[in-house]
Design a protein around this motif. Sequence first.
Motif, PDB file in Angstrom:
ATOM      1  N   GLN A 150       0.138   4.098  -3.038  1.00 30.63           N
ATOM      2  CA  GLN A 150      -0.597   5.166  -2.808  1.00 30.63           C
ATOM      3  C   GLN A 150      -1.296   5.971  -3.937  1.00 30.63           C
ATOM      4  O   GLN A 150      -2.489   6.027  -3.915  1.00 30.63           O
ATOM      5  CB  GLN A 150      -0.096   6.223  -1.764  1.00 30.63           C
ATOM      6  CG  GLN A 150       0.576   5.734  -0.496  1.00 30.63           C
ATOM      7  CD  GLN A 150       1.024   6.747   0.355  1.00 30.63           C
ATOM      8  OE1 GLN A 150       0.727   7.813   0.075  1.00 30.63           O
ATOM      9  NE2 GLN A 150       1.825   6.519   1.187  1.00 30.63           N
ATOM     10  N   ARG A 151      -0.522   6.228  -4.836  1.00 26.91           N
ATOM     11  CA  ARG A 151      -0.931   7.122  -6.083  1.00 26.91           C
ATOM     12  C   ARG A 151      -1.632   6.399  -7.039  1.00 26.91           C
ATOM     13  O   ARG A 151      -2.757   6.882  -7.445  1.00 26.91           O
ATOM     14  CB  ARG A 151       0.386   8.047  -6.522  1.00 26.91           C
ATOM     15  CG  ARG A 151       0.936   8.842  -5.630  1.00 26.91           C
ATOM     16  CD  ARG A 151       1.618  10.002  -6.383  1.00 26.91           C
ATOM     17  NE  ARG A 151       1.850  11.149  -5.547  1.00 26.91           N
ATOM     18  CZ  ARG A 151       1.273  12.143  -5.321  1.00 26.91           C
ATOM     19  NH1 ARG A 151       0.213  12.383  -6.099  1.00 26.91           N
ATOM     20  NH2 ARG A 151       1.612  13.172  -4.308  1.00 26.91           N
ATOM     21  N   GLY A 177       0.969  -1.214  -0.093  1.00 27.46           N
ATOM     22  CA  GLY A 177      -0.017   0.012  -0.236  1.00 27.46           C
ATOM     23  C   GLY A 177       0.876   1.215  -0.085  1.00 27.46           C
ATOM     24  O   GLY A 177       0.526   2.235  -0.622  1.00 27.46           O
ATOM     25  N   PHE A 178       1.949   1.263   1.049  1.00 33.99           N
ATOM     26  CA  PHE A 178       2.929   2.224   0.847  1.00 33.99           C
ATOM     27  C   PHE A 178       3.557   2.935  -0.604  1.00 33.99           C
ATOM     28  O   PHE A 178       3.436   3.821  -0.844  1.00 33.99           O
ATOM     29  CB  PHE A 178       4.049   2.196   1.728  1.00 33.99           C
ATOM     30  CG  PHE A 178       4.917   3.064   1.937  1.00 33.99           C
ATOM     31  CD1 PHE A 178       4.678   3.988   2.587  1.00 33.99           C
ATOM     32  CD2 PHE A 178       6.273   3.180   1.251  1.00 33.99           C
ATOM     33  CE1 PHE A 178       5.465   5.521   3.048  1.00 33.99           C
ATOM     34  CE2 PHE A 178       6.961   4.248   1.482  1.00 33.99           C
ATOM     35  CZ  PHE A 178       6.619   5.447   2.420  1.00 33.99           C
ATOM     36  N   PHE A 221      -2.991   3.671  -6.760  1.00 28.95           N
ATOM     37  CA  PHE A 221      -4.518   3.236  -6.169  1.00 28.95           C
ATOM     38  C   PHE A 221      -5.493   3.945  -6.375  1.00 28.95           C
ATOM     39  O   PHE A 221      -6.177   3.792  -6.784  1.00 28.95           O
ATOM     40  CB  PHE A 221      -3.943   3.152  -4.813  1.00 28.95           C
ATOM     41  CG  PHE A 221      -5.038   2.313  -4.013  1.00 28.95           C
ATOM     42  CD1 PHE A 221      -4.695   0.813  -3.981  1.00 28.95           C
ATOM     43  CD2 PHE A 221      -5.687   2.835  -2.996  1.00 28.95           C
ATOM     44  CE1 PHE A 221      -5.607   0.099  -3.168  1.00 28.95           C
ATOM     45  CE2 PHE A 221      -6.528   2.077  -2.313  1.00 28.95           C
ATOM     46  CZ  PHE A 221      -6.590   0.705  -2.428  1.00 28.95           C
TER      47      PHE A 221
END
Lengths: 309, 282
Positions: free
Chosen positions: B268-269, B264-265, B271
């Motif tokens: 982020q974008r 997820g880190f 996503f």
Amino acid sequence: MAENILSKQYAAILTPKKKLSMERFLVLPGIIATGLFTQVAFLISIAFSLLNWNLARPDLGIRFVNIQNYIYLFTRDPAFWRVLFNTIILTSGSLIMCVIFGILLAMMLNRDFFGRAIVRTLILFPFFVMSTVTGLIWKTIMLDYTYGWLSELCKILPFLRDISWSAKFPLAAVILLTTWQWLPFFVLVILAGFQGIPGEIVEAAKIDGANRLRSLISIELPYIKGHIQVAIMLGLIFILKEVGIVQTLTAGGPGSRSTNLAYYIYKAVFYNTQVGRASALSNVTVVIILTILSFVYNRVLKAQQEALA
Amino acid sequence: MSTALRYRQTHILKKAGFSVFALIVAVSYAFPLLYMVASAFKSDYTIVPPRLIFPPTLDTFKIVVANPDIWRAFGNSFYITIVSLILSVALGCLCSYVMVFARFRKPTTPGKIYYWFVTCFILPPVAVLIPLYLFFKTIGILGSQWSMIYIYVGTHSPLVIWIMHPHFAEIPKEIVESADIDGCGKILRFFKIIFPMVGNGVWTASLLLFIFLWNEFFFSFNLTAGQQSTLPVFISRFGQKPQMFWHTLCAASVISVLPTIVVGFFSQRSFAKGIIFGAVKG
């Protein structure tokens, strides 16, 4: 009009007629895989709902009972209306909180400040955590009434009494956790909406004398309406099937005070072993969910068409 | 002091003030997670009462890591997630590609198929649980890794199609036609020309699917048990232990959320973009 016909004729001349290719059948594996595990299974579930079938009593056999299971559900099932009410409160409560706080946090992240990347990452983290971890962590280190942080808070604020809040208000606790878990998703989608607003529009409103609140309500929020609807639609799909938080935080209790439909179906199959009744329950759930969803989804589609026109 | 400089100074002060405010909001929001990570370094003596300052120890992690059950659950989750991820992304890409580029007898057919897939995505999983449970029980693979993979591929392919379809539809038809004229074969055309152009979408769909599959609880909770359980089911059983379990729970939680946090880190974008792209242009 004439140009249109002409260009169509040109197109017909210029594009050579191709044969129907065999590659169109490559869509079939996907259709079979999805159809088998969604549509076919759903149809079987409808058939099951018309049967009296107890898994724990194979000696009774499987009997066709028409719509008896549905009648039982609506008239005699002790917890059905309670559970339905819980589900509506849980879903709408979490969605409303998610939208309000999602807009606030997205507005915060849309500003320019130091350490924005860190702040955004911290706010996103809860979304990546599995719901069982969320439920258990909150239940133990946060909300436990002897050793959790809530009890520490009660020591500082004397008007909060030292009681088990998650047992006294189980539904509110589930709403709190669901909101905590899904808020980052709303922030992400709404933030993308804010960032898509052209700067000139907000500037122009400022020059026309609109203050911050006015510009938010009359210009920015209508602009990101589509994003909010998409977030609500997806949030609805995922929050309606939430069992992880309910299972780990309250296990649906006390009684059935925090049971939602998804968790109730689990109990109907695995505790009461009544396949027919559980199927009837799941079909009623599906009808309710699809009614709500088609309402939201149609609005999203309409908004899209307006945006395209 | 010039007014411009003073303006600049107040601007920076305001910005710094807002940064502090935002940081406080973010830290208090993520507090349960941050404190969970901290608690993983506590022992059974320091876990209660809640304190922020404590002597950190690795003993709890050693206890958790020594337990083979968590690694079995981790392995189950990992195998199921990766295999279903690859299969559903491959299947979803194939379907989206065919719906956009293949010629059907009626030109409206692809659109209809697309909406059918979207409807399948909306259908809640409670609708299909009971038949699937009985079906897998009858043929004797209830709870096995492959039974979970079948279910996940069937229920998550529509999500991939939902994300991928707009990406395929965005490819200019001229590029594909010029490849045809240059004598490019169908298979070569797919891998050399079309696939690189939707690479971004494939990446987004995979990341999103990884997070959803890793955390999936509804089906795994109902269908897997004992040695076959996935990580979320394994964690959910912690709550039933009688003795003090908070420190081991925190350590096990840290291990189980680490893969999704890392994924997820880094995503982020893409996503946010992926979700919006599928929804707003769909």
